[in-house]
Design a protein around this motif. Structure first.
Motif, PDB file in Angstrom:
ATOM      1  N   LYS A 313       0.832  -1.220   0.000  1.00  0.00           N
ATOM      2  CA  LYS A 313       0.000   0.000   0.000  1.00  0.00           C
ATOM      3  C   LYS A 313       0.857   1.256   0.000  1.00  0.00           C
ATOM      4  N   ILE A 314       2.018   1.167   0.653  1.00  0.00           N
ATOM      5  CA  ILE A 314       2.896   2.340   0.707  1.00  0.00           C
ATOM      6  C   ILE A 314       3.412   2.692  -0.690  1.00  0.00           C
ATOM      7  N   ILE A 315       3.665   1.652  -1.514  1.00  0.00           N
ATOM      8  CA  ILE A 315       4.127   1.920  -2.888  1.00  0.00           C
ATOM      9  C   ILE A 315       3.040   2.671  -3.649  1.00  0.00           C
ATOM     10  N   ASN A 316       1.799   2.200  -3.558  1.00  0.00           N
ATOM     11  CA  ASN A 316       0.697   2.876  -4.263  1.00  0.00           C
ATOM     12  C   ASN A 316       0.493   4.301  -3.765  1.00  0.00           C
ATOM     13  N   ASP A 317       0.586   4.493  -2.439  1.00  0.00           N
ATOM     14  CA  ASP A 317       0.289   5.820  -1.866  1.00  0.00           C
ATOM     15  C   ASP A 317       1.432   6.812  -2.074  1.00  0.00           C
ATOM     16  N   SER A 318       2.671   6.321  -1.992  1.00  0.00           N
ATOM     17  CA  SER A 318       3.819   7.239  -2.048  1.00  0.00           C
ATOM     18  C   SER A 318       4.332   7.455  -3.468  1.00  0.00           C
ATOM     19  N   ILE A 319       4.334   6.404  -4.273  1.00  0.00           N
ATOM     20  CA  ILE A 319       4.888   6.530  -5.624  1.00  0.00           C
ATOM     21  C   ILE A 319       3.776   6.603  -6.673  1.00  0.00           C
ATOM     22  N   GLY A 320       2.724   5.853  -6.455  1.00  0.00           N
ATOM     23  CA  GLY A 320       1.610   5.883  -7.402  1.00  0.00           C
ATOM     24  C   GLY A 320       1.171   4.490  -7.812  1.00  0.00           C
ATOM     25  N   HIS A 321      -0.066   4.432  -8.316  1.00  0.00           N
ATOM     26  CA  HIS A 321      -0.605   3.130  -8.710  1.00  0.00           C
ATOM     27  C   HIS A 321       0.112   2.555  -9.928  1.00  0.00           C
ATOM     28  N   ASP A 322       0.705   3.419 -10.760  1.00  0.00           N
ATOM     29  CA  ASP A 322       1.465   2.900 -11.897  1.00  0.00           C
ATOM     30  C   ASP A 322       2.655   2.106 -11.411  1.00  0.00           C
ATOM     31  N   ALA A 323       3.300   2.604 -10.337  1.00  0.00           N
ATOM     32  CA  ALA A 323       4.432   1.871  -9.764  1.00  0.00           C
ATOM     33  C   ALA A 323       3.958   0.552  -9.165  1.00  0.00           C
ATOM     34  N   GLY A 324       2.800   0.588  -8.504  1.00  0.00           N
ATOM     35  CA  GLY A 324       2.259  -0.645  -7.939  1.00  0.00           C
ATOM     36  C   GLY A 324       1.957  -1.668  -9.017  1.00  0.00           C
ATOM     37  N   ASP A 325       1.403  -1.198 -10.143  1.00  0.00           N
ATOM     38  CA  ASP A 325       1.099  -2.134 -11.240  1.00  0.00           C
ATOM     39  C   ASP A 325       2.385  -2.720 -11.814  1.00  0.00           C
ATOM     40  N   ALA A 326       3.430  -1.860 -11.927  1.00  0.00           N
ATOM     41  CA  ALA A 326       4.707  -2.351 -12.455  1.00  0.00           C
ATOM     42  C   ALA A 326       5.308  -3.408 -11.541  1.00  0.00           C
ATOM     43  N   VAL A 327       5.190  -3.189 -10.216  1.00  0.00           N
ATOM     44  CA  VAL A 327       5.713  -4.158  -9.257  1.00  0.00           C
ATOM     45  C   VAL A 327       4.975  -5.491  -9.405  1.00  0.00           C
ATOM     46  N   LEU A 328       3.648  -5.451  -9.487  1.00  0.00           N
ATOM     47  CA  LEU A 328       2.854  -6.679  -9.620  1.00  0.00           C
ATOM     48  C   LEU A 328       3.219  -7.429 -10.900  1.00  0.00           C
ATOM     49  N   GLN A 329       3.414  -6.681 -11.993  1.00  0.00           N
ATOM     50  CA  GLN A 329       3.762  -7.324 -13.261  1.00  0.00           C
ATOM     51  C   GLN A 329       5.133  -7.983 -13.193  1.00  0.00           C
ATOM     52  N   GLN A 330       6.101  -7.312 -12.544  1.00  0.00           N
ATOM     53  CA  GLN A 330       7.439  -7.886 -12.423  1.00  0.00           C
ATOM     54  C   GLN A 330       7.439  -9.105 -11.505  1.00  0.00           C
ATOM     55  N   VAL A 331       6.644  -9.075 -10.443  1.00  0.00           N
ATOM     56  CA  VAL A 331       6.543 -10.232  -9.551  1.00  0.00           C
ATOM     57  C   VAL A 331       6.016 -11.433 -10.328  1.00  0.00           C
ATOM     58  N   ALA A 332       4.997 -11.215 -11.150  1.00  0.00           N
ATOM     59  CA  ALA A 332       4.432 -12.313 -11.937  1.00  0.00           C
ATOM     60  C   ALA A 332       5.459 -12.861 -12.912  1.00  0.00           C
ATOM     61  N   ILE A 333       6.205 -11.963 -13.585  1.00  0.00           N
ATOM     62  CA  ILE A 333       7.208 -12.410 -14.561  1.00  0.00           C
ATOM     63  C   ILE A 333       8.300 -13.225 -13.882  1.00  0.00           C
ATOM     64  N   ARG A 334       8.789 -12.759 -12.719  1.00  0.00           N
ATOM     65  CA  ARG A 334       9.875 -13.449 -12.025  1.00  0.00           C
ATOM     66  C   ARG A 334       9.415 -14.784 -11.436  1.00  0.00           C
ATOM     67  N   LEU A 335       8.173 -14.837 -10.988  1.00  0.00           N
ATOM     68  CA  LEU A 335       7.657 -16.111 -10.480  1.00  0.00           C
ATOM     69  C   LEU A 335       7.602 -17.148 -11.596  1.00  0.00           C
ATOM     70  N   GLN A 336       7.193 -16.717 -12.781  1.00  0.00           N
ATOM     71  CA  GLN A 336       7.136 -17.643 -13.911  1.00  0.00           C
ATOM     72  C   GLN A 336       8.535 -18.081 -14.358  1.00  0.00           C
ATOM     73  N   SER A 337       9.490 -17.156 -14.222  1.00  0.00           N
ATOM     74  CA  SER A 337      10.843 -17.473 -14.693  1.00  0.00           C
ATOM     75  C   SER A 337      11.555 -18.464 -13.784  1.00  0.00           C
ATOM     76  N   CYS A 338      11.179 -18.519 -12.511  1.00  0.00           N
ATOM     77  CA  CYS A 338      11.871 -19.424 -11.596  1.00  0.00           C
ATOM     78  C   CYS A 338      11.024 -20.640 -11.221  1.00  0.00           C
TER      79      CYS A 338
END
Length: 448
Positions: A313-338
């Protein structure tokens, strides 16, 4: 004649209704006549019984010559007179019978007077008078019986004539009505046959592709004229807009391809998370059920990781929801890669992810996979020329040791995930020990 099948059917319905009424009226008239005959026979039979009873009482009186017998005679006579007087249906027919009954009353009065004058008359005179009275009694009784028999026969003849008349006129009416029904039915059949034949020829021509063929509506009933007009208009429009067979096949192929593409798109949308592209909750639950079922059949083990991004929630509130979406997308990509292709990776919602390892042999494999996941997710994420470092709390549950169903497996891993939040940095807890840990001392961390 009505030039509409509907009109003919209505006419046929009306005639059939009249036919039914006539038939019902005939049956009612016959029943009424039979009922009258039965009542008349029953009534005259009763009269004859009363007359026979009077005859019996007179005979007893002639034998006994006492007052008790005479009283019975008078009672029988009164019963007969009362029965004749009460009825209202045969007044004209029983007029003579009433007159004979009145004559009998006069004789009984003379009999009674004769008893009172026995002192003033000689015995010979009394005997002669009584013999004369008995003779007249017998004559009256015989006349009454003959009159009843005559009335009975007359009633039978009259009612028989009445029933015959009713049956004759009813039969004539029924035959006439039946002929009308037959004529209307034949007319409907003929007109329907003509109209149906023309429609059949038109449809047969259409099936051969002869769009220029038209149905002749001349001398047809209204319903078939309307159908013919509709058919002719339809063939004209078809003729104007007709395409070749090849063009039609091409259009069918194009539409089929488009439908298949939309089907695949809908399938992806129904099973993929719209943001990360991995399995959504619905597809994830279905896949977990299949993995548990296979593990049960093969008696193997399943490990389920429940991941949560710390302080997302701190990422969304302090940096923005675009940053939160980018984090979620990268987490999904890295989970699939490993993970392997046979493993399950999905997003439950928000910042919660699930990774399921199926058909594992040793728990050591789970610890190694947990460390691989944490190491991958601890690598900084690039966003707008900045590096974002996140920590992950992860819980692990096992089938069949800790849970036997999909929901209980997720719930158990969820509980262990909350205990993993007590670990500094990123950590993985399986309910007994910390399987993996990453202490991000040299990176910018978000407070747990």
């Amino acid at each position: 004649m009505v030039n509409s099948i509907n009109g003919k059917l209505i006419l046929l319905l009306c005639v059939s209704f009249i036919f039914t009424l006539l038939l019902s009226f005939s049956f009612l008239q016959i029943h009424s006549a039979q009922h009258k005959t039965t009542d008349a026979l029953r009534y005259f039979s009763g009269l004859q019984k009363n007359i026979d009873d009077l005859r019996s009482q007179l005979w007893l009186f002639s034998q006994r010559q006492d007052s008790a017998s005479f009283t019975q005679v008078k009672l029988s006579h009164q019963t007969l007179a009362l029965k004749l007087g009460k009825q209202n249906f045969y007044t004209q027919r029983v007029f003579n019978l009433k007159k004979l009954t009145n004559d009998m009353a006069s004789l009984l009065s003379q009999e009674q007077n004769l008893s009172t004058q026995s002192n003033s008359l000689s015995e010979h005179q009394i005997n002669q008078a009584r013999q004369l009275l008995r003779y007249r009694y017998n004559i009256l009784i015989e006349n009454m019986s003959e009159e009843v028999a005559y009335l009975n026969q007359k009633t039978l003849d009259s009612n028989e004539l009445s029933i015959t008349s009713v049956m004759l006129y009813s039969a004539l009416g029924l035959i006439f009505t039946a002929m009308i029904v037959l004529a209307i039915s034949f007319s409907i059949y003929q007109r329907f046959k003509i109209g149906f034949g023309r429609m059949k020829l038109g449809i047969h021509a259409l099936s051969k592709g002869e769009l220029a063929n038209k149905i002749n509506s001349e001398n047809l009933d209204i319903e078939f004229r309307m159908l013919a007009s509709f058919f002719n208009n339809m063939t004209s429009k078809l003729d104007e807009s007709m395409v070749t067979k090849q063009e039609l096949q091409q259009e069918v192929d194009r539409q089929t391809s488009e439908l298949e593409r939309q089907k695949q798109q809908l399938l992806v949308l129904s099973e993929k998370d719209h943001l990360t592209g991995i399995m959504n909750r619905r597809a994830l639950e279905k896949a977990l059920d299949g993995t548990i079922h296979n593990a049960k059949l093969s008696q193997s083990k399943v490990a389920l990781f429940f991941l949560d991004i710390d302080d997302f929630k701190i990422i969304n509130d302090s940096i923005g929801h675009d940053a939160g979406d980018a984090v979620l997308q990268q987490v999904a990509i890295r989970l699939q890669s490993c993970t392997r292709k046979s493993d399950i990776v999905g997003r439950l919602g928000g910042d919660e992810f699930v990774v399921c390892l199926g058909l594992i042999e040793k728990v050591d494999q789970v610890a190694q996979k947990a460390q691989t996941i944490l190491d991958s997710l601890s690598t900084p994420i690039k966003f707008n020329d900045s590096d974002l470092t996140i920590t992950i709390s992860m819980g692990v549950s096992y089938y069949p040791f800790q849970a036997h169903t999909r929901d209980s497996l997720i719930k158990q891993a969820d509980e262990f995930m909350y205990k993993a939040k007590q670990i500094k940095g990123s950590g993985c807890f399986d309910g007994q020990e910390i399987l993996a840990h990453v202490d991000l001392l040299d990176a910018v961390q978000l407070n747990k």
